[in-house]
Structure formats: structure tokens, C-alpha cells
Design an enzyme around this catalytic site. Sequence first.
Site, PDB file in Angstrom:
ATOM      1  N   HIS A  42      -7.939  -4.986  -0.853  1.00 25.06           N
ATOM      2  CA  HIS A  42      -6.760  -4.311  -0.314  1.00 25.06           C
ATOM      3  C   HIS A  42      -6.492  -4.838   1.096  1.00 25.06           C
ATOM      4  O   HIS A  42      -7.395  -4.993   1.901  1.00 25.06           O
ATOM      5  CB  HIS A  42      -7.023  -2.801  -0.266  1.00 25.06           C
ATOM      6  CG  HIS A  42      -5.813  -1.987  -0.034  1.00 25.06           C
ATOM      7  ND1 HIS A  42      -5.017  -1.526  -1.059  1.00 25.06           N
ATOM      8  CD2 HIS A  42      -5.241  -1.531   1.112  1.00 25.06           C
ATOM      9  CE1 HIS A  42      -4.015  -0.823  -0.554  1.00 25.06           C
ATOM     10  NE2 HIS A  42      -4.132  -0.816   0.755  1.00 25.06           N
ATOM     11  N   SER A  62       0.833  -1.200   0.000  1.00 20.69           N
ATOM     12  CA  SER A  62       0.000   0.000   0.000  1.00 20.69           C
ATOM     13  C   SER A  62       0.875   1.260   0.000  1.00 20.69           C
ATOM     14  O   SER A  62       1.643   1.463  -0.932  1.00 20.69           O
ATOM     15  CB  SER A  62      -0.975  -0.050   1.182  1.00 20.69           C
ATOM     16  OG  SER A  62      -1.985   0.923   1.064  1.00 20.69           O
ATOM     17  N   ASP A  86     -10.427  -3.452  -5.042  1.00 22.80           N
ATOM     18  CA  ASP A  86      -9.576  -2.442  -4.406  1.00 22.80           C
ATOM     19  C   ASP A  86      -9.622  -1.187  -5.263  1.00 22.80           C
ATOM     20  O   ASP A  86      -9.415  -1.264  -6.479  1.00 22.80           O
ATOM     21  CB  ASP A  86      -8.141  -2.978  -4.318  1.00 22.80           C
ATOM     22  CG  ASP A  86      -7.154  -2.023  -3.665  1.00 22.80           C
ATOM     23  OD1 ASP A  86      -7.541  -0.898  -3.288  1.00 22.80           O
ATOM     24  OD2 ASP A  86      -5.974  -2.404  -3.536  1.00 22.80           O
TER      25      ASP A  86
END
Length: 320
Positions: free
Chosen positions: A289, A156, A259
Amino acid sequence: MPAPLDPVVAQIIPLLPLRDPATMTPQSARDSLRALAAARAAVPPPPVDAVLDIKVKGGAGPLDARVYRVGTDPAPTVVFFHGGGWVAGDLETHDRQARNLAIETGAVVVSVDYRRPPETRFPGAFEDAFAAASDIFDRVAEFGGDPKRLGVAGDSAGGNLAATTAIAARDAGIRLAAQLLVYPVTDAVGLYADARENARFPSRSENADGYFLTRATMEWFCGHYFADPADASDWRVSPLRAASLKGLAPAIVTTAWFDPLRDEGAAYAKALEAAGVRVKHHEGAGLIHGYFGMGEASEVARAEAQRARADFKALLARGV
């Protein structure tokens, strides 16, 4: 047709934090991720041979870092950056991810705790990431010991830092063997609030809400990271906007189908490939995610994360 949402992951989503930016504060975001990690305390962490807390150089002073070792033979060295939207996340919240990375790649993994916004705005996290990686690679004899098998990894916001660190490493003449970019942020222009920019990536509308990470939460993260919205066009946070991606380390790029960041991650994989970089893209069918942290509950998540780490291991083994 894409695979449906993994039913185990669907059951996990309501239990996950960071889903209400209207009431979230930086401290509550940090506390909630810490609490999520603490909730698994009764489950033994993946076993490694040694864990050592150290200091590494940052952009403005020493940073905390944690070293994970499996075995004592010469090994690759991987610098790992945790996720959490730049604002949250730390060594504890991503301890299990770092352990799994060390176990499954055989690398010495050094997890770096960079400075976070809003206390330190852009480009502070990037400056810390590159300074730390440079320091660790300069001291490689203390870690894996093999200067031909160096890598960066992150998830991320950490995947964003790994990607931008790889670009900075190329420009500094540091040769990396591999980069592992796990559902990374690659283009923050518009701060996820601009309709024209969002239209470039359909996943931002398709997965805007309902799958843990929301587009509104991404707006919230960006609002804390950037003092000036114009900074979002800088390659040090939007690597998809870099002038050139030629000569970068081979990459494993993972995305998750459900996501909002899916399409920008896929676009980065394609841009790397177009620049002549060796790339393998894992699409994360049926996943959301954050799935790298869900392997203890979801077999689908575990298997997909293991495939990505296996490919990363193969790149590291090739060296440069």
C-alpha cells in the site's frame, strides 16, 4: 506463487509513518505525512507547465484545490482525491502524485482538499468529493475544456472517494470517461475489527501487519471517520455494497499484493466487471500500500504506477 516483496520497498517500510495507532493522534498522523513529503524537498518535483491554487465548491462551503496543467491544448479533466485514511493527507502530501498524473495522462488534474475527520465525520468527505467534482465538471471550460473526457482518480481513502463519486456522478447524469482507483477502500463494514467481515478478505489477515498499512491502522482510521459504525454499510463509503454498479465509468483498479486492502479492491474490480463495466485490474505484485508514492526509489513501484496511469490515459482519450 506471488512475486516476493520488492527489496527496495522492504528497505523503505521502516521509514514510513502511520504504523503505531496505539499512540497516533489525528494531528500526529497529519504531521507525519507532511514530514514525509518535506523530506523529499531536495528532490525536484516532476515538472508541469502550470500549478494554480483555487477554490471549489464543497459540501458545506469552499474547499482548497490545486490545478496542474501540461500544455495549453484542450485536454481531459481529472478530479484527484488524496489518500491518508480520510484523516490525514492534503494537497502537499500528494503533490507529486498529482503531478505525475498530469504528466503521464496529459490531463488537467484538479486535486481537492476535502474536509477530514474527526472534525468532520462521514459522510462529510464524500459530500465534499462529489460537490467538488460536480463544480469542476460544471466549470470544465476553465480546466481541460472537453466535457466528453472527464475522470476521477484517487489513492486509498482517495480511491474510495473516487469510486463513490463515480457512482454519484452516474446517478446525477454526469458521464465520466474513466475512473482510476488506486488500492481503494471498498468495504468498511465491520470497521476492520469484525472477524466475520475480515474473513471475507483473506488479505486482511495475511497482510495485517508488517507492510506499512496495517489492519489496526485501518481500524483507527474508521474509528475517526464514523460516528456510527452502522454507517459503514452505506455505499457512499462502501461502494462494494452499492445496489447496482451498472453504467459506471470504465475503471482502472490497482491493488498491492502485500496490502490488507488487496482483496476488497480485487473484489470491487470483479463486481464492476460483473455489472458490465469495462475494468482493468493491476495486482501490484511485490508491492505494498502506498507504492504510487515510491516511484522515485523503487523501479518496480514506478513501472506499475506508470502502467496504471497509461491505461487510465487510454480510457480518457476514448471519451464518452
